[in-house]
Design a protein around this motif. Structure first.
Motif, PDB file in Angstrom:
ATOM      1  N   VAL A 169       0.842  -1.208   0.000  1.00 54.23           N
ATOM      2  CA  VAL A 169       0.000   0.000   0.000  1.00 54.23           C
ATOM      3  C   VAL A 169       0.870   1.249   0.000  1.00 54.23           C
ATOM      4  CG1 VAL A 169      -1.603   1.356   1.407  1.00 54.23           C
ATOM      5  CG2 VAL A 169      -2.011  -1.100   1.064  1.00 54.23           C
ATOM      6  N   LEU A 170       1.901   1.235   0.836  1.00 50.95           N
ATOM      7  CA  LEU A 170       2.789   2.403   0.917  1.00 50.95           C
ATOM      8  C   LEU A 170       3.610   2.554  -0.357  1.00 50.95           C
ATOM      9  CD1 LEU A 170       4.147   2.021   4.579  1.00 50.95           C
ATOM     10  CD2 LEU A 170       1.964   2.956   3.798  1.00 50.95           C
ATOM     11  N   SER A 171       4.060   1.431  -0.915  1.00 55.12           N
ATOM     12  CA  SER A 171       4.976   1.484  -2.052  1.00 55.12           C
ATOM     13  C   SER A 171       4.281   1.789  -3.373  1.00 55.12           C
ATOM     14  CB  SER A 171       5.726   0.150  -2.182  1.00 55.12           C
ATOM     15  OG  SER A 171       6.522  -0.105  -1.042  1.00 55.12           O
ATOM     16  N   TYR A 172       3.047   1.292  -3.539  1.00 55.97           N
ATOM     17  CA  TYR A 172       2.461   1.318  -4.878  1.00 55.97           C
ATOM     18  C   TYR A 172       1.204   2.174  -5.027  1.00 55.97           C
ATOM     19  CZ  TYR A 172       5.568  -2.712  -5.169  1.00 55.97           C
ATOM     20  OH  TYR A 172       6.660  -3.533  -5.120  1.00 55.97           O
ATOM     21  N   LEU A 173       0.476   2.435  -3.961  1.00 57.53           N
ATOM     22  CA  LEU A 173      -0.735   3.242  -4.088  1.00 57.53           C
ATOM     23  C   LEU A 173      -0.407   4.723  -3.910  1.00 57.53           C
ATOM     24  CD1 LEU A 173      -3.466   1.089  -2.306  1.00 57.53           C
ATOM     25  CD2 LEU A 173      -2.987   1.322  -4.745  1.00 57.53           C
ATOM     26  N   PRO A 174      -1.174   5.615  -4.530  1.00 53.15           N
ATOM     27  CA  PRO A 174      -0.819   7.039  -4.537  1.00 53.15           C
ATOM     28  C   PRO A 174      -1.127   7.748  -3.236  1.00 53.15           C
ATOM     29  CG  PRO A 174      -2.885   6.697  -5.686  1.00 53.15           C
ATOM     30  CD  PRO A 174      -2.368   5.337  -5.343  1.00 53.15           C
ATOM     31  N   CYS A 175      -0.402   8.826  -3.005  1.00 53.88           N
ATOM     32  CA  CYS A 175      -0.745   9.756  -1.940  1.00 53.88           C
ATOM     33  C   CYS A 175      -1.755  10.755  -2.512  1.00 53.88           C
ATOM     34  CB  CYS A 175       0.504  10.458  -1.413  1.00 53.88           C
ATOM     35  SG  CYS A 175       1.249  11.619  -2.583  1.00 53.88           S
ATOM     36  N   PRO A 176      -2.406  11.578  -1.701  1.00 51.76           N
ATOM     37  CA  PRO A 176      -3.453  12.473  -2.205  1.00 51.76           C
ATOM     38  C   PRO A 176      -3.005  13.416  -3.311  1.00 51.76           C
ATOM     39  CG  PRO A 176      -3.589  12.317   0.176  1.00 51.76           C
ATOM     40  CD  PRO A 176      -2.336  11.597  -0.221  1.00 51.76           C
ATOM     41  N   THR A 177      -1.739  13.838  -3.302  1.00 46.76           N
ATOM     42  CA  THR A 177      -1.297  14.791  -4.314  1.00 46.76           C
ATOM     43  C   THR A 177      -0.978  14.131  -5.648  1.00 46.76           C
ATOM     44  OG1 THR A 177       0.961  14.622  -3.445  1.00 46.76           O
ATOM     45  CG2 THR A 177      -0.399  16.445  -2.640  1.00 46.76           C
ATOM     46  N   GLU A 178      -1.045  12.809  -5.699  1.00 48.32           N
ATOM     47  CA  GLU A 178      -0.780  12.100  -6.949  1.00 48.32           C
ATOM     48  C   GLU A 178      -2.063  11.722  -7.679  1.00 48.32           C
ATOM     49  OE1 GLU A 178       3.355   9.750  -6.240  1.00 48.32           O
ATOM     50  OE2 GLU A 178       1.695   9.180  -4.948  1.00 48.32           O
ATOM     51  N   VAL A 179      -3.186  12.188  -7.179  1.00 50.65           N
ATOM     52  CA  VAL A 179      -4.482  11.913  -7.793  1.00 50.65           C
ATOM     53  C   VAL A 179      -5.109  13.231  -8.210  1.00 50.65           C
ATOM     54  CG1 VAL A 179      -6.783  10.966  -7.431  1.00 50.65           C
ATOM     55  CG2 VAL A 179      -4.808   9.852  -6.387  1.00 50.65           C
ATOM     56  N   SER A 180      -5.567  13.301  -9.439  1.00 53.88           N
ATOM     57  CA  SER A 180      -6.197  14.523  -9.939  1.00 53.88           C
ATOM     58  C   SER A 180      -7.650  14.586  -9.494  1.00 53.88           C
ATOM     59  CB  SER A 180      -6.128  14.581 -11.463  1.00 53.88           C
ATOM     60  OG  SER A 180      -4.784  14.661 -11.900  1.00 53.88           O
ATOM     61  N   ASN A 181      -8.037  15.705  -8.914  1.00 53.19           N
ATOM     62  CA  ASN A 181      -9.426  15.942  -8.528  1.00 53.19           C
ATOM     63  C   ASN A 181      -9.849  17.301  -9.071  1.00 53.19           C
ATOM     64  OD1 ASN A 181     -10.263  13.658  -6.651  1.00 53.19           O
ATOM     65  ND2 ASN A 181      -8.314  14.278  -5.751  1.00 53.19           N
ATOM     66  N   TYR A 182     -11.121  17.421  -9.373  1.00 50.43           N
ATOM     67  CA  TYR A 182     -11.623  18.635  -9.995  1.00 50.43           C
ATOM     68  C   TYR A 182     -12.802  19.202  -9.217  1.00 50.43           C
ATOM     69  CZ  TYR A 182      -8.865  16.957 -13.936  1.00 50.43           C
ATOM     70  OH  TYR A 182      -7.837  16.516 -14.719  1.00 50.43           O
ATOM     71  N   ALA A 183     -12.973  20.499  -9.350  1.00 45.31           N
ATOM     72  CA  ALA A 183     -14.123  21.186  -8.784  1.00 45.31           C
ATOM     73  C   ALA A 183     -14.842  21.903  -9.907  1.00 45.31           C
ATOM     74  CB  ALA A 183     -13.672  22.185  -7.709  1.00 45.31           C
ATOM     75  N   LEU A 184     -16.077  22.292  -9.647  1.00 41.10           N
ATOM     76  CA  LEU A 184     -16.863  23.040 -10.619  1.00 41.10           C
ATOM     77  C   LEU A 184     -17.069  24.449 -10.090  1.00 41.10           C
ATOM     78  CD1 LEU A 184     -19.557  20.341 -11.472  1.00 41.10           C
ATOM     79  CD2 LEU A 184     -17.359  20.757 -12.585  1.00 41.10           C
ATOM     80  N   ASP A 185     -16.557  25.432 -10.810  1.00 40.58           N
ATOM     81  CA  ASP A 185     -16.648  26.828 -10.395  1.00 40.58           C
ATOM     82  C   ASP A 185     -18.037  27.355 -10.727  1.00 40.58           C
ATOM     83  OD1 ASP A 185     -16.421  29.531  -9.933  1.00 40.58           O
ATOM     84  OD2 ASP A 185     -14.368  29.658 -10.675  1.00 40.58           O
ATOM     85  N   GLN A 186     -18.843  27.576  -9.693  1.00 44.14           N
ATOM     86  CA  GLN A 186     -20.222  27.997  -9.918  1.00 44.14           C
ATOM     87  C   GLN A 186     -20.334  29.448 -10.374  1.00 44.14           C
ATOM     88  OE1 GLN A 186     -22.318  26.873  -6.275  1.00 44.14           O
ATOM     89  NE2 GLN A 186     -22.979  25.009  -7.318  1.00 44.14           N
ATOM     90  N   THR A 187     -19.287  30.211 -10.215  1.00 45.25           N
ATOM     91  CA  THR A 187     -19.304  31.596 -10.694  1.00 45.25           C
ATOM     92  C   THR A 187     -18.977  31.675 -12.173  1.00 45.25           C
ATOM     93  OG1 THR A 187     -16.961  31.979 -10.172  1.00 45.25           O
ATOM     94  CG2 THR A 187     -18.587  32.387  -8.414  1.00 45.25           C
ATOM     95  N   LYS A 188     -18.543  30.554 -12.771  1.00 44.64           N
ATOM     96  CA  LYS A 188     -18.169  30.532 -14.184  1.00 44.64           C
ATOM     97  C   LYS A 188     -18.883  29.390 -14.905  1.00 44.64           C
ATOM     98  CE  LYS A 188     -13.582  32.538 -13.380  1.00 44.64           C
ATOM     99  NZ  LYS A 188     -12.109  32.358 -13.545  1.00 44.64           N
ATOM    100  N   ASN A 189     -20.186  29.290 -14.657  1.00 45.72           N
ATOM    101  CA  ASN A 189     -21.017  28.298 -15.334  1.00 45.72           C
ATOM    102  C   ASN A 189     -20.481  26.885 -15.133  1.00 45.72           C
ATOM    103  OD1 ASN A 189     -23.259  27.554 -16.832  1.00 45.72           O
ATOM    104  ND2 ASN A 189     -22.145  27.631 -18.775  1.00 45.72           N
ATOM    105  N   GLU A 190     -20.085  26.591 -13.888  1.00 49.06           N
ATOM    106  CA  GLU A 190     -19.568  25.286 -13.495  1.00 49.06           C
ATOM    107  C   GLU A 190     -18.379  24.847 -14.349  1.00 49.06           C
ATOM    108  OE1 GLU A 190     -22.573  22.323 -13.021  1.00 49.06           O
ATOM    109  OE2 GLU A 190     -23.345  23.283 -11.215  1.00 49.06           O
ATOM    110  N   GLU A 191     -17.491  25.766 -14.584  1.00 52.54           N
ATOM    111  CA  GLU A 191     -16.253  25.459 -15.303  1.00 52.54           C
ATOM    112  C   GLU A 191     -15.396  24.526 -14.463  1.00 52.54           C
ATOM    113  OE1 GLU A 191     -12.216  27.944 -16.327  1.00 52.54           O
ATOM    114  OE2 GLU A 191     -14.144  28.886 -16.819  1.00 52.54           O
ATOM    115  N   LYS A 192     -14.772  23.544 -15.120  1.00 55.25           N
ATOM    116  CA  LYS A 192     -13.971  22.550 -14.419  1.00 55.25           C
ATOM    117  C   LYS A 192     -12.647  23.152 -13.974  1.00 55.25           C
ATOM    118  CE  LYS A 192     -13.397  17.546 -14.959  1.00 55.25           C
ATOM    119  NZ  LYS A 192     -13.360  16.443 -15.932  1.00 55.25           N
ATOM    120  N   VAL A 193     -12.328  22.997 -12.697  1.00 52.97           N
ATOM    121  CA  VAL A 193     -11.103  23.556 -12.124  1.00 52.97           C
ATOM    122  C   VAL A 193     -10.330  22.440 -11.438  1.00 52.97           C
ATOM    123  CG1 VAL A 193     -10.133  25.220 -10.508  1.00 52.97           C
ATOM    124  CG2 VAL A 193     -12.231  25.778 -11.752  1.00 52.97           C
TER     125      VAL A 193
END
Length: 725
Positions: free
Chosen positions: A319-343
């Protein structure tokens, strides 16, 4: 405002944004935690935003030493037992208790009495532990398909997972379902083949099944030394060493060499750096191979396969050697001030708080809301904003969960999974009624908030009933019979309310098949003003495909009936059509045509003409040859081709009409029109027929006439019920 959007957005999930965006000061507890001289390793980035930050950011080493994993598999595969071993060997618990153990205690992660009695996980349970200086957050999810929503919720917030496979049972139907879910949420994973000490254990057969049925690009990273009663330990293929002692037994040296070469070949196919060394016949060191496996696993192009029974230390190392830490996984948010633009989120503690509320639970101290933090820091006492409601709420209490136990903390940062009290979230399902009281209503409302697949509705055709009757007509729906049985039992145990469970009422309808005339005079004298109203005309079926279900036409020429009484006549016919005389269900697809009538200067009234219309409808209804209509569903099911004959045969037994049969790879996709009354319990039947590999969707198509025998049965039942009242 932003909200998390790792994959498809589900309505019951809420994101929270902090009003404070400053990173914690250097002297804060988090900064102290992150300031240690820790060795870290990272082979993949996955975030463009991260590349713009300073290399020696104060948070980086701690983030590298954080893992968020889930343990997922089919039922009875040993997930909860595996979690129990992990907690024991990492020092989180000091005793190991078996699932359904003889001591009556049960596993730590099975905190509900029902879980311990039935020996299955019903809810996802969160915990955490420390291994070799790494913090590992673990979510143990149910294996039964009826509780698949718990798996969905877990996968939404995990960075990696362990897929548990039984060395005896192999790849099961639910293994396929869970693996499909992991693909959907793009979760890197390890595979763990357990129970090597059981009779009939064959890990190489299971590995072959995973490649064939799950289409895994996988290879073993360990080789067992003996199986069943002769199991002695494992050989680590990456480091070419025995886990238990120093030397590899001579009788398996050839097998170890073969499997290590196979591991290198499989990884080389998906990792260019290792492929270059392999094709050049350069010596491949353990470090080179380990780094290549990590890169390939995080990119989801390879799945390393571990093996074992109860010793989980090598698996934890994996688990430590092969699975990613949180910063190695891409996550996105939707900006509600910009018509839910992907951020893209940085995944770091720097920046405003972005968190996802992925699970609700009613605790002893109020609603407990589980959060996965994707960016920023949350602190006890902070004000956060629920972006769905726009309301700011204070965080009065912040905790980390260890099954049903909680540890209070002051703050948490990006990458961590925590829980808060006092943050009101809910699913999209409405409560039974806003003013309904009592324990029964309280239980239903709570379970709806906690579980979006548990739906509650009322039988709209029950009529005006008192509260007791209203509760008896409450309809609950869920993922399967076990799912609903569990909730009925929880209502009984936790709220002391017994519920009578029965088959839901099907919304039958009635209609007419031919034209019938009516001529009815309603005349009544009672000493004072009397009642007088005569209506003449006919009732007929509407044309097929008509957009309306009830039509009323006034074709009277002249003033036989004053125009001010016509609305009362229409109202009377509508009211009469609410209950047909065959089985008491509403009458649809009819046209009422008013052609003549008569009135009295003194005794005619709206009430008189309304009653005349009601009695006129009843008078001519039988002559119009009424029939019963039943809801017919459009059913689309998918199952392996080997079960096609059995599935189609069952649809025919349910009086379904097959309208399509296509092939999708190894699966048959059957489309059929099936009466809803014959579909109750179908999910369980389909699983039985297809070894759990079949799935189906169902939606309303139309109402169609029932067969003569079914209509006679329904009419006789209705008459018997009326006679008994």
């Amino acid at each position: 405002m932003v909200r998390s959007s790792r994959s498809s957005t589900t309505r019951f999930l809420y994101s929270l944004c902090s009003t404070s965006s400053k990173p914690p000061p250097p002297h804060s507890p988090i900064a102290a935690l992150l300031a240690g001289n820790l060795h870290s390793r990272r082979f993949s980035s996955g975030s463009a935003a991260r590349a713009r930050e300073p290399k020696e950011a104060w948070w980086r080493e701690s983030m590298d030493r954080l893992r968020n994993i889930g343990i997922l598999a089919h039922i009875d595969s040993g997930k909860t037992t595996l979690t129990e071993r992990i907690l024991y060997y990492t020092g989180r618990i000091h005793e190991i208790h078996e699932v359904r153990g003889k001591d009556g205690v049960g596993a730590k992660m099975d905190s509900m009495d029902l879980e311990r009695e039935k020996g299955i996980a019903i809810q996802s349970a969160a915990t955490y532990c420390t291994w070799n200086g790494y913090q590992v957050n673990i979510i143990d999810s149910p294996g039964h398909v009826d509780f698949t929503i718990e798996v969905e919720r877990a996968l939404r917030v995990l960075d990696g997972a362990i897929l548990v496979l039984c060395s005896v049972g192999g790849v099961q139907s639910q293994s396929i379902t869970v693996d499909r879910q992991m693909r959907r949420y793009e979760v890197p994973r390890l595979a763990f083949i357990n129970k090597l000490d059981r009779m009939g254990a064959d890990p190489w057969k299971v590995l072959s099944q995973a490649r064939a049925k799950l289409r895994h690009n996988s290879a073993a990273v360990q080789v067992p030394i003996g199986l069943e009663d002769d199991f002695q330990g494992l050989v680590d293929l990456v480091h070419s060493e025995k886990v238990v002692s120093e030397e590899i037994p001579s009788n398996i040296e050839a097998l170890v060499a073969e499997k290590r070469r196979e591991l290198i070949e499989v990884v080389s196919e998906v990792d260019d750096k290792l492929a270059e060394a392999f094709l050049s016949d350069e010596p491949i060191s353990s470090t080179d191979l380990e780094e290549a496996i990590r890169r390939a696993t995080i990119s989801r192009r390879f799945i390393p396969v571990f093996m074992g029974i109860q010793g989980v230390q090598p698996l934890l190392d994996g688990v430590l050697s092969y699975l990613p830490c949180p910063t190695e996984v891409s996550n996105y948010a939707l900006d509600q001030t910009k018509n839910e633009e992907k951020v893209e989120l940085s995944g770091t503690p720097v920046g405003p708080l972005v968190a996802l509320a992925f699970k609700l639970e009613e605790g002893r101290f109020g609603q407990l809301t589980y959060l996965r933090i994707y960016e920023g820091v949350i602190r006890k006492g902070d004000f956060i904003t629920n972006i769905n409601t726009g309301k700011k709420v204070k965080v009065p209490r912040l905790v980390r969960s260890h099954s049903n136990e909680m540890e209070d903390i002051q703050e948490a940062h990006a990458g961590q999974i925590v829980a808060v009290f006092g943050v009101d979230c809910a699913s999209a399902v409405s409560p039974v009624s806003k003013d309904s009281g009592g324990q029964f209503s309280k239980a239903l409302n709570r379970f709806q908030r906690e579980d979006p697949t548990f739906r509650v509705g009322l039988d709209a055709e029950s009529g005006q009933l008192d509260n007791l009757k209203l509760y008896e007509q409450t309809i609950i729906s869920g993922m399967g019979e076990l799912h609903l049985d569990i909730y009925v039992e929880r209502i009984r145990r936790e709220y002391k309310v017994d519920a009578t469970v029965g088959k839901p009422r099907v919304n039958f309808r009635e209609t007419v098949t031919q034209r019938a005339e009516f001529d009815y005079l309603h005349k009544k004298q009672s000493g004072g003003q009397g009642q007088y109203g005569r209506v003449c005309g006919y009732v007929e079926p509407l044309p097929t495909g008509s957009p309306t279900k009830f039509e009323f036409e006034n074709n009277i020429v002249g003033q036989a009936i004053p125009s001010n009484f016509v609305p009362a006549i229409e109202k009377g016919f509508k009211e009469a059509a609410n209950s047909g005389s065959l089985i008491g269900y509403p009458v649809e697809n009819i046209r009422i045509v008013l052609t003549d009538g008569a009135s009295h200067a003194v005794d005619s009234s709206e009430l008189a003409f309304k009653l005349a219309a009601i009695y006129a409808f009843r008078q001519c209804y039988t002559a119009a040859k009424p029939v019963v209509l039943e809801p017919v569903m459009l059913v689309e099911l998918k199952a392996p081709t080997e079960f096609q004959g059995t599935v189609i045969g069952d649809i025919n037994k349910r009086k379904g009409l097959i309208v399509g049969n296509d092939q999708e790879g190894d699966d048959s996709v059957v489309t059929a029109h099936v009466p809803l009354n014959n579909m109750f319990g179908y999910s369980t039947s389909l699983r039985s027929m297809t070894q759990g590999k079949g799935e189906f969707t169902m939606e309303y198509k139309e109402h169609s006439p029932v067969s003569n025998d079914v209509q006679m049965q329904l009419v006789n039942t209705y008459k018997a019920t009326k006679a008994a009242e």
